[in-house]
Structures are given as C-alpha cells and as structure tokens.
Design an enzyme around this catalytic site. Structure first.
Site, PDB file in Angstrom:
ATOM      1  N   CYS A  75     -29.824  -2.286  39.732  1.00  0.00           N
ATOM      2  CA  CYS A  75     -29.570  -2.248  41.170  1.00  0.00           C
ATOM      3  C   CYS A  75     -28.143  -2.678  41.474  1.00  0.00           C
ATOM      4  O   CYS A  75     -27.788  -3.843  41.332  1.00  0.00           O
ATOM      5  CB  CYS A  75     -30.573  -3.167  41.885  1.00  0.00           C
ATOM      6  SG  CYS A  75     -30.239  -3.383  43.639  1.00  0.00           S
ATOM      7  N   SER A 107     -30.215  -9.858  34.516  1.00  0.00           N
ATOM      8  CA  SER A 107     -31.174 -10.159  35.581  1.00  0.00           C
ATOM      9  C   SER A 107     -31.243 -11.659  35.863  1.00  0.00           C
ATOM     10  O   SER A 107     -31.354 -12.079  37.018  1.00  0.00           O
ATOM     11  CB  SER A 107     -32.574  -9.663  35.182  1.00  0.00           C
ATOM     12  OG  SER A 107     -32.517  -8.302  34.842  1.00  0.00           O
ATOM     13  N   ILE A 151     -36.768  -5.988  23.550  1.00  0.00           N
ATOM     14  CA  ILE A 151     -37.260  -5.744  22.189  1.00  0.00           C
ATOM     15  C   ILE A 151     -36.258  -6.232  21.138  1.00  0.00           C
ATOM     16  O   ILE A 151     -36.603  -6.356  19.976  1.00  0.00           O
ATOM     17  CB  ILE A 151     -37.587  -4.249  21.934  1.00  0.00           C
ATOM     18  CG1 ILE A 151     -36.318  -3.390  21.940  1.00  0.00           C
ATOM     19  CG2 ILE A 151     -38.621  -3.735  22.922  1.00  0.00           C
ATOM     20  CD1 ILE A 151     -36.556  -2.017  21.320  1.00  0.00           C
ATOM     21  N   ASP A 152     -35.032  -6.515  21.553  1.00  0.00           N
ATOM     22  CA  ASP A 152     -33.974  -6.822  20.577  1.00  0.00           C
ATOM     23  C   ASP A 152     -34.002  -8.245  20.026  1.00  0.00           C
ATOM     24  O   ASP A 152     -33.333  -8.535  19.043  1.00  0.00           O
ATOM     25  CB  ASP A 152     -32.591  -6.601  21.214  1.00  0.00           C
ATOM     26  CG  ASP A 152     -32.327  -5.145  21.541  1.00  0.00           C
ATOM     27  OD1 ASP A 152     -33.074  -4.285  21.032  1.00  0.00           O
ATOM     28  OD2 ASP A 152     -31.371  -4.864  22.288  1.00  0.00           O
ATOM     29  N   ARG A 187     -36.821  11.014  -2.156  1.00  0.00           N
ATOM     30  CA  ARG A 187     -35.777  11.078  -1.139  1.00  0.00           C
ATOM     31  C   ARG A 187     -35.164   9.709  -0.873  1.00  0.00           C
ATOM     32  O   ARG A 187     -35.756   8.683  -1.158  1.00  0.00           O
ATOM     33  CB  ARG A 187     -36.364  11.586   0.177  1.00  0.00           C
ATOM     34  CG  ARG A 187     -36.424  13.083   0.199  1.00  0.00           C
ATOM     35  CD  ARG A 187     -36.775  13.623   1.558  1.00  0.00           C
ATOM     36  NE  ARG A 187     -36.869  15.064   1.424  1.00  0.00           N
ATOM     37  CZ  ARG A 187     -37.823  15.821   1.949  1.00  0.00           C
ATOM     38  NH1 ARG A 187     -38.779  15.272   2.683  1.00  0.00           N
ATOM     39  NH2 ARG A 187     -37.824  17.117   1.763  1.00  0.00           N
ATOM     40  N   GLY A 195     -30.916  -2.414  18.619  1.00  0.00           N
ATOM     41  CA  GLY A 195     -30.265  -3.725  18.514  1.00  0.00           C
ATOM     42  C   GLY A 195     -28.765  -3.548  18.592  1.00  0.00           C
ATOM     43  O   GLY A 195     -28.107  -3.318  17.591  1.00  0.00           O
ATOM     44  N   HIS A 284     -36.449   5.544  21.622  1.00  0.00           N
ATOM     45  CA  HIS A 284     -37.350   4.895  22.581  1.00  0.00           C
ATOM     46  C   HIS A 284     -38.781   4.719  22.099  1.00  0.00           C
ATOM     47  O   HIS A 284     -39.562   4.010  22.735  1.00  0.00           O
ATOM     48  CB  HIS A 284     -37.317   5.641  23.917  1.00  0.00           C
ATOM     49  CG  HIS A 284     -36.117   5.275  24.723  1.00  0.00           C
ATOM     50  ND1 HIS A 284     -34.876   5.817  24.489  1.00  0.00           N
ATOM     51  CD2 HIS A 284     -35.951   4.370  25.704  1.00  0.00           C
ATOM     52  CE1 HIS A 284     -34.010   5.274  25.315  1.00  0.00           C
ATOM     53  NE2 HIS A 284     -34.631   4.392  26.069  1.00  0.00           N
ATOM     54  N   VAL A 285     -39.110   5.340  20.969  1.00  0.00           N
ATOM     55  CA  VAL A 285     -40.433   5.086  20.375  1.00  0.00           C
ATOM     56  C   VAL A 285     -40.630   3.578  20.188  1.00  0.00           C
ATOM     57  O   VAL A 285     -41.725   3.048  20.364  1.00  0.00           O
ATOM     58  CB  VAL A 285     -40.543   5.809  19.005  1.00  0.00           C
ATOM     59  CG1 VAL A 285     -41.731   5.314  18.208  1.00  0.00           C
ATOM     60  CG2 VAL A 285     -40.621   7.309  19.221  1.00  0.00           C
TER      61      VAL A 285
HETATM   62  P1  ADP Z   1     -30.647  -7.049  31.766  1.00  0.00           P
HETATM   63  O1  ADP Z   1     -31.338  -7.946  32.745  1.00  0.00           O
HETATM   64  O2  ADP Z   1     -31.620  -6.377  30.853  1.00  0.00           O
HETATM   65  O3  ADP Z   1     -29.514  -7.744  31.048  1.00  0.00           O
HETATM   66  P2  ADP Z   1     -28.733  -5.683  33.510  1.00  0.00           P
HETATM   67  O4  ADP Z   1     -27.571  -6.428  32.969  1.00  0.00           O
HETATM   68  O5  ADP Z   1     -28.585  -4.226  33.748  1.00  0.00           O
HETATM   69  O6  ADP Z   1     -30.023  -5.821  32.591  1.00  0.00           O
HETATM   70  O7  ADP Z   1     -29.156  -6.370  34.882  1.00  0.00           O
HETATM   71  C1  ADP Z   1     -30.219  -5.887  35.650  1.00  0.00           C
HETATM   72  C2  ADP Z   1     -29.914  -6.037  37.128  1.00  0.00           C
HETATM   73  O8  ADP Z   1     -29.682  -7.412  37.447  1.00  0.00           O
HETATM   74  C3  ADP Z   1     -28.647  -5.339  37.589  1.00  0.00           C
HETATM   75  O9  ADP Z   1     -28.868  -3.969  37.851  1.00  0.00           O
HETATM   76  C4  ADP Z   1     -28.304  -6.098  38.850  1.00  0.00           C
HETATM   77  O10 ADP Z   1     -29.093  -5.667  39.940  1.00  0.00           O
HETATM   78  C5  ADP Z   1     -28.718  -7.514  38.487  1.00  0.00           C
HETATM   79  N1  ADP Z   1     -27.544  -8.253  38.003  1.00  0.00           N
HETATM   80  C6  ADP Z   1     -27.023  -8.273  36.747  1.00  0.00           C
HETATM   81  N2  ADP Z   1     -25.921  -9.040  36.681  1.00  0.00           N
HETATM   82  C7  ADP Z   1     -25.719  -9.529  37.927  1.00  0.00           C
HETATM   83  C8  ADP Z   1     -24.749 -10.373  38.528  1.00  0.00           C
HETATM   84  N3  ADP Z   1     -23.731 -10.900  37.822  1.00  0.00           N
HETATM   85  N4  ADP Z   1     -24.880 -10.643  39.843  1.00  0.00           N
HETATM   86  C9  ADP Z   1     -25.883 -10.142  40.570  1.00  0.00           C
HETATM   87  N5  ADP Z   1     -26.835  -9.339  40.060  1.00  0.00           N
HETATM   88  C10 ADP Z   1     -26.764  -9.029  38.772  1.00  0.00           C
END
Ligand code: ADP
Length: 363
Positions: A75, A107, A151-152, A187, A195, A284-285
């Site tokens: 987002c 996130s 998963i990593d 083979r 990862g 993606h499996v």
């Molecule tokens: P993950 O959580 O798997 O590391 P992302 O880095 O894509 O995945 O983050 C998921 C979502 O969290 C982003 O699309 C954004 O909405 C929010 N987000 C990530 N970093 C920030 C940030 N520094 N400030 C505010 N929201 C963030």
C-alpha cells in the site's frame, strides 16, 4: 470491550490463517471487540467493508488453508502521512486501539511509525472536526503487537518465521519427486529455492536432500568454486553415485557480489563435465499448499501471545514482536528486531558476510 484489529501485510505465507484465527479467538475470549482488516494497510486506509467485525465462527475452517484469507497487499498510500491519517480515522471511529500486524519488516516498520504519529494524527483529526474531543481522549493510546510471516526465515529475533517450515515441506516433496526420475537417468539437477538475502531454505534443503553442493548469499564460495564444484561432482559419480544435486538460493552471489544463478551453474557443469543437467525453479510453489502442523501451531501460539501482550500493555509499553526463542513464545522490542534485520541486509550489501551471520544470530 477493547477494540482490536488484525491484518496481514506484505508477502503471504502458510500459517498466517492460523495466526489470524488465534488472534480472533483469543481476543474474543478476553472480551475484546475484534475486527479483520482486509488487504493489509490498504484496507485500513480505505475503511468501509474492509474493516469488519469478526466472530468466533468467522475463523472456522481456515487453519488448513495456505496464504491469508483476509488478503494482503502493498500500500503506497500508507507510506504517506495523508494515508495514515485516513487509517487513523477509520480505526478511531470504530474504537480500535489495538493492532496485530502479521507481515515482514516493512509492515512492522509502518506499524511502528503509525504508533509514533498516533497522537499528532488524532490532533489533526480533532482540529478538522473529524473526531470528537471524547474520542480524542478515549482512544489516545495505540498498541501494537507484530509477528513475522515469511517463508524465508529472514527476520532477526525469531528462530522460525511463520511459513518457513511449510515451504521446506514443499521443497523437499519436490526434490524427492525429482530425485526418483533423475536417478533413473544419471542426471545432475539444480534446484533454485527462494531466499533473497537469506540462505536458510537452501541450507536446510541441502542437508535434508543429501545435496552435493549449495550456494547461499551469506557464504559466497571461494574464487575457484567452479573447479571445486566439478571435482566434487566427478568424484561422486566415480564413487558410484547416480545423480548429483545442487541447491542454489535465489540470492546466491560470488565474492564480487555477482549473482550465481542456476543457469550459470548449469553452464559450468555442462561445459566441464558434459553431465546431463536440468534446472528446476520452484518459485511460488514454495509459498503454496497447506501449512505444516508446525506452522499451524506456531501461528496459534504467536497469535495468542500477541493478544496477551496487547491486553497487558500500559500506555508507555513499546510495540513488541512475538517470536520463537528455543521453544518459547517471547516478546521482543519490535524496532530493535527490525533494525537488526535491516543491519543484516546492509552488511550483506557491504559484502561483510561474517557480520551478517553474526547479527542474524541463532537459526
Ligand atoms: P514486508 O512487510 O513483507 O517487508 P513491504 O516492505 O512491502 O513488505 O511492506 C508492506 C507494506 O507496509 C507497504 O506496502 C506499506 O504499506 C507498509 N510500509 C512498509 N514500509 C513502510 C514505512 N517505512 N512507512 C510506512 N509504511 C510502510
């Protein structure tokens, strides 16, 4: 009761549903009004039907499902204050001041920022007559508990992230299937596993499948890796082994930081040894299929612990991430873990692999 919401954000992983289920039921059990937020931060910003009250039965029959039934998304709006202001409005007007975030380090970083800004967001909403003085006072503290779905197994502070064990099951099933056919034809097969910065899946896969060679980002091979690889494969064939297995993590690199891809490894084997060599990229499996028993139980335990952490929080309690330490569910300071995880990525970018491994700690 207290308003509590759960959402999944970033990449999905198996076991997230178990965590969601556990948060909902533990929350209800402890007398909270529990909400789902669909599509991660996007649903929080958009509000409306995306934020829906959950009940006991709305999380029945989801524990065995992969992915996340409440949806996940990236987002862009939430990265800006304007988006977070909308999100704050949507939470306050529903009386939600407790958040359980299931996602990766991005996130969790977003959640922490949101909490730091909470007071000023509410002030702005009050100044704009979007919320009342009573609401400003009543909902002045936001509490955050996180858990890591990935998963990593790439997060500092937990021995296992939710989804890693299921991904390993998928990989091992695939290898066992390929081994039986490769065995018939003498083979060499190369498998690329996920990862980006973390070789955990690759290392565990290599050990569990009796692989001859493994390439991971944290331990780039010595400059003469081509010779070493070929010597090893040749020696195994000479001693009567009918097939060779090579595991390549998707983020594998050499000492100069150049990628070591499955294609490159294949070229080395074919050019030097003329072995019949095949590549499998699982992709993606690895994220798919049903969660393992371990991930279901992990999700359940983490979810329950996250809710308890929120219910025990006082106004100045720092956000926590619920982790597995040994076989214990523990609460760790969220931002410290995020900072360490980012420091690992930086150490890898600086080619300081020893530091990266040291920072990551156990597992
Ligand atoms: P993950 O959580 O798997 O590391 P992302 O880095 O894509 O995945 O983050 C998921 C979502 O969290 C982003 O699309 C954004 O909405 C929010 N987000 C990530 N970093 C920030 C940030 N520094 N400030 C505010 N929201 C963030």
């Amino acid at each position: 009761g207290k308003g509590l919401a759960v959402f999944t954000s970033g990449g999905d992983s198996q076991g997230m549903n178990a965590a969601v289920r556990s948060v909902v039921r533990m929350g209800i059990y402890l007398g909270c009004k529990v909400y789902f937020i669909r599509e991660g931060y996007q649903g929080m910003v958009d509000g409306g039907d995306n934020i829906e009250e959950a009940n006991w039965s709305s999380v029945s029959s989801i524990i065995h499902k992969g992915g996340t039934i409440i949806g996940s998304a990236r987002c862009m709006e939430f990265i800006k204050r304007e988006g977070r202001l909308k999100a704050a409005f949507n939470l306050v007007t529903r009386g939600i001041t407790n958040l359980v975030v299931i996602g990766g380090d991005g996130s969790l970083t977003g959640a922490n920022l949101f909490r730091e800004e909470w007071s000023s967001l509410l002030d702005e909403l009050l100044a704009n007559n979007k919320i009342t003085k009573d609401q400003r006072e009543k909902y002045k503290h936001l509490h955050i508990a996180g858990m890591v779905g990935s998963i990593d197994n790439d997060f500092c502070g937990t021995d296992m992230t939710i989804g890693t064990d299921s991904a390993l099951h998928r990989i091992i099933e695939a290898i066992d299937a390929i081994v039986s056919t490769a065995y018939s034809h003498q083979r060499t097969f190369i498998m690329e596993v996920m990862g980006r910065h973390c070789g955990y899946l690759a290392v565990v896969t290599a050990l569990a499948s009796e692989a001859d060679f493994v390439f991971i980002p944290e331990a780039p091979p010595s400059i003469d890796w081509r010779d070493k690889l070929c010597d090893k494969l040749e020696q195994e064939r000479k001693s009567g082994q009918r097939l060779n297995i090579i595991i390549v993590a998707e983020g594998a690199i050499d000492r100069e930081g150049k990628p070591i891809t499955a294609e490159l490894v294949k070229k080395v084997v074919v050019d030097n040894l003329q072995q019949d060599t095949r590549i499998t990229v699982l992709g993606h499996v690895q994220r798919g299929g049903s969660p393992s028993a371990f991930d279901r139980i992990l999700g359940c335990r983490m979810g329950a612990e996250a809710v308890m952490a929120l219910m025990e929080a006082s106004p100045d309690t720092e956000p926590c991430v619920v982790s597995l330490d040994g076989n214990q569910a523990v609460r760790l300071p969220l931002m410290e873990c995020v900072r360490r995880t980012k420091a690992v990525a930086q150490a890898m970018a600086d080619k300081n692999w020893d530091l990266a491994v040291q920072l990551r700690g156990r597992s």
